[in-house]
Design a protein around this motif. Structure first.
Motif, short mmCIF file in Angstrom:
data_model
loop_
_atom_site.label_atom_id
_atom_site.label_comp_id
_atom_site.label_asym_id
_atom_site.label_seq_id
_atom_site.Cartn_x
_atom_site.Cartn_y
_atom_site.Cartn_z
N TYR A 63 -51.59 56.61 25.54
CA TYR A 63 -51.84 56.82 24.10
C TYR A 63 -50.68 56.28 23.26
CZ TYR A 63 -52.35 59.29 19.66
OH TYR A 63 -52.45 59.59 18.33
N GLY A 64 -49.45 56.56 23.69
CA GLY A 64 -48.29 56.08 22.95
C GLY A 64 -48.20 54.57 22.95
N ARG A 65 -48.44 53.96 24.11
CA ARG A 65 -48.39 52.50 24.17
C ARG A 65 -49.52 51.89 23.35
NH1 ARG A 65 -48.45 49.32 29.88
NH2 ARG A 65 -50.67 49.83 29.77
N GLY A 66 -50.68 52.54 23.36
CA GLY A 66 -51.78 52.08 22.52
C GLY A 66 -51.42 52.09 21.06
N ASN A 67 -50.71 53.12 20.62
CA ASN A 67 -50.27 53.20 19.22
C ASN A 67 -49.33 52.05 18.87
OD1 ASN A 67 -51.49 55.34 17.81
ND2 ASN A 67 -50.28 56.83 18.92
N VAL A 68 -48.43 51.71 19.80
CA VAL A 68 -47.52 50.59 19.55
C VAL A 68 -48.31 49.29 19.46
CG1 VAL A 68 -45.61 49.24 20.48
CG2 VAL A 68 -45.55 51.72 20.63
N TYR A 69 -49.24 49.08 20.39
CA TYR A 69 -50.07 47.87 20.34
C TYR A 69 -50.85 47.81 19.01
CZ TYR A 69 -49.45 46.67 25.30
OH TYR A 69 -48.94 46.28 26.52
N LEU A 70 -51.35 48.96 18.58
CA LEU A 70 -52.11 49.00 17.33
C LEU A 70 -51.21 48.62 16.16
CD1 LEU A 70 -54.81 49.67 15.96
CD2 LEU A 70 -54.06 52.05 15.84
N GLU A 71 -49.99 49.12 16.15
CA GLU A 71 -49.04 48.80 15.09
C GLU A 71 -48.70 47.31 15.10
OE1 GLU A 71 -46.63 49.74 11.82
OE2 GLU A 71 -48.04 51.01 12.91
N GLN A 72 -48.66 46.72 16.29
CA GLN A 72 -48.34 45.30 16.42
C GLN A 72 -49.58 44.40 16.29
OE1 GLN A 72 -46.42 45.33 20.30
NE2 GLN A 72 -44.39 45.52 19.38
N GLU A 73 -50.73 45.00 15.97
CA GLU A 73 -51.99 44.26 15.83
C GLU A 73 -52.44 43.62 17.14
OE1 GLU A 73 -54.01 44.10 13.13
OE2 GLU A 73 -52.66 45.55 12.17
N LYS A 74 -52.00 44.18 18.28
CA LYS A 74 -52.49 43.75 19.59
C LYS A 74 -53.67 44.65 19.94
CE LYS A 74 -47.87 42.21 21.03
NZ LYS A 74 -46.74 42.42 21.98
N LEU A 75 -54.80 44.35 19.32
CA LEU A 75 -55.90 45.30 19.27
C LEU A 75 -56.60 45.49 20.61
CD1 LEU A 75 -57.37 44.31 15.79
CD2 LEU A 75 -55.65 46.04 16.34
N GLU A 76 -56.75 44.42 21.38
CA GLU A 76 -57.41 44.56 22.67
C GLU A 76 -56.58 45.44 23.60
OE1 GLU A 76 -60.35 43.75 23.41
OE2 GLU A 76 -60.83 42.56 21.63
#
Length: 404
Positions: A63-76
């Motif tokens: 979940y935490g890593r997903g949030n970072v990816y989301l913040e970085q626009e790495k959506l997949e």
């Protein structure tokens, strides 16, 4: 059968997660969470990955890593990690919400629908697959189809407040406010800390004119989440309807103190400035909204209205053109207002064309012919008496569902 295999797999993961590795994973997770708060996203990403390597069954790390990816626009990558967190913990409500947010950002190209249908075919007992399809329908404003998918998901997982929440938002979009009220209340019974459910319950009550009850739910929203800025936007709307303009502005200011990028608060504040005839301030606010979101159609429309009200008619036409040609070709009021200006200028051909467009769109939306008569004297008299008011109440609906 698939569910059974998955359960066995999860148990094996738990068995083989040695105490030292699990503890090490938690240490990396804590470090990653701290780095995220400091906005050191690349370092946080590395620590979340280390936490997952140490403990592949740590849902919070995905979940935490997903949030970072989301913040970085790495959506997949974000979607993959949120899915994994949900696979490990199906009741991980925050992961469900973030996954929906990611879907919205990814968008809904045609092939995505095929992927969603295929996912349902491959795993018909997984409620999340129906939710995903519902989210795509919702994004395209196919509310009836979205509601159908959410209901199917809820049949498979009857006590999932996340699914209930999405169904409630579908009801709101359809104007089924009592149904929305009931489903949000059920979601709150299951998850008393679900801030979005409290907020949207307040919205559904507000739509029904139950102002006192709406205020009560807005206060509960802020008890659960004091940083929920849109609650103050609705407080502002309540004050606006009471024509307590300064109190409304104070509420919008509170919203922007919490979230300086709350465009709905800035937009509503612009409406009050216009109503107070502070037209330059209103223009500045609406321009600021469009700078952040060029597709914020009501802000563009209201700029046209302000120019219209202040007799800067060429500028008004310019902005009505932007609305109908670049943002929303089905925005009927822009056609109607532009027709008035063309009529005053003696350009009857264009005026008539715009009135016809307005008529067709209005009938398409409502099923009824609009009460518009193309007579120069009547149009002129109507214009002299009152230019159409700002679309504050129209924006009311769109703004309140954003918190989804």
């Amino acid at each position: 059968m698939n569910l059974y295999k998955y359960t066995i797999f999860s148990i094996l993961l738990a068995i083989f997660c040695l105490p030292l590795g699990c503890e090490k994973g938690k240490r990396h997770l804590e470090l990653a969470n701290g780095l995220t708060k400091e906005n050191k996203l690349d370092e946080a990403l590395a620590e979340y990955t280390k936490a997952i390597e140490a403990n592949v069954n740590l849902a919070e790390a995905y979940y935490g890593r997903g949030n970072v990816y989301l913040e970085q626009e790495k959506l997949e990558g974000a979607a993959t990690d949120f899915r994994k967190a949900i696979d490990i913990n199906p009741k991980y409500i925050d992961a469900h919400k973030k996954l929906a947010e990611t879907f919205v950002k990814i968008g809904a190209p045609d092939d995505e629908f095929q992927k969603r249908f295929k996912a349902i075919e491959n795993d018909p007992d997984n409620p999340l697959t129906y939710v995903e399809l519902g989210v795509f329908y919702h994004k395209l404003e196919k509310d009836i189809d979205a509601i159908e998918q959410y209901k199917k998901a809820l049949e498979l997982d009857q006590n999932n407040p996340y699914i209930m929440f999405n169904l409630g938002v579908g009801y709101l979009d359809m104007g089924l406010y009592e149904d929305a009220e009931n489903i949000f209340k059920k979601a709150i019974e299951i998850d008393p800390n679900y801030d979005n459910a409290y907020y949207n319950l307040a919205v559904s009550l507000h739509k029904q004119g139950k102002v006192d009850e709406a205020v009560k739910e807005l206060n509960k929203t802020l008890e659960v989440n004091p940083k929920y800025s849109n609650a103050y936007v609705v407080f502002g709307l309540i004050k606006l309807k009471e024509k307590k303009f300064e109190e409304a502005i104070a509420q919008y200011n509170k919203a922007m103190e919490i979230d300086p990028d709350n465009l709905d608060a800035r937009y509503q504040r612009a409406i009050i400035f216009a109503l107070q005839k502070r037209y330059d301030d209103a223009l500045t606010e609406n321009m600021a909204v469009l700078e952040k979101n060029p597709k914020y159609v009501n802000a563009a429309y209201n700029i046209g209205v302000i120019y219209h009200r202040t007799d800067r008619l060429d500028k008004a036409i310019e902005w009505y053109d932007k609305v109908t040609k670049k943002i929303d070709p089905l925005y009927e009021d822009a056609y109607y207002n532009r027709a008035q200006i063309y009529s005053l200028k003696g350009d009857h051909s264009r005026a008539y064309s715009d009135f016809i467009s307005y008529s067709y769109i209005t009938k398409w939306r409502t099923g009824k012919d609009p009460a518009v008569v193309y007579k120069q004297d009547e149009i002129k008299e109507m214009f002299l008496q009152s230019v159409p008011v700002l679309k504050g109440q129209e924006k009311d609906r769109e703004m309140e569902l954003k918190s989804n």
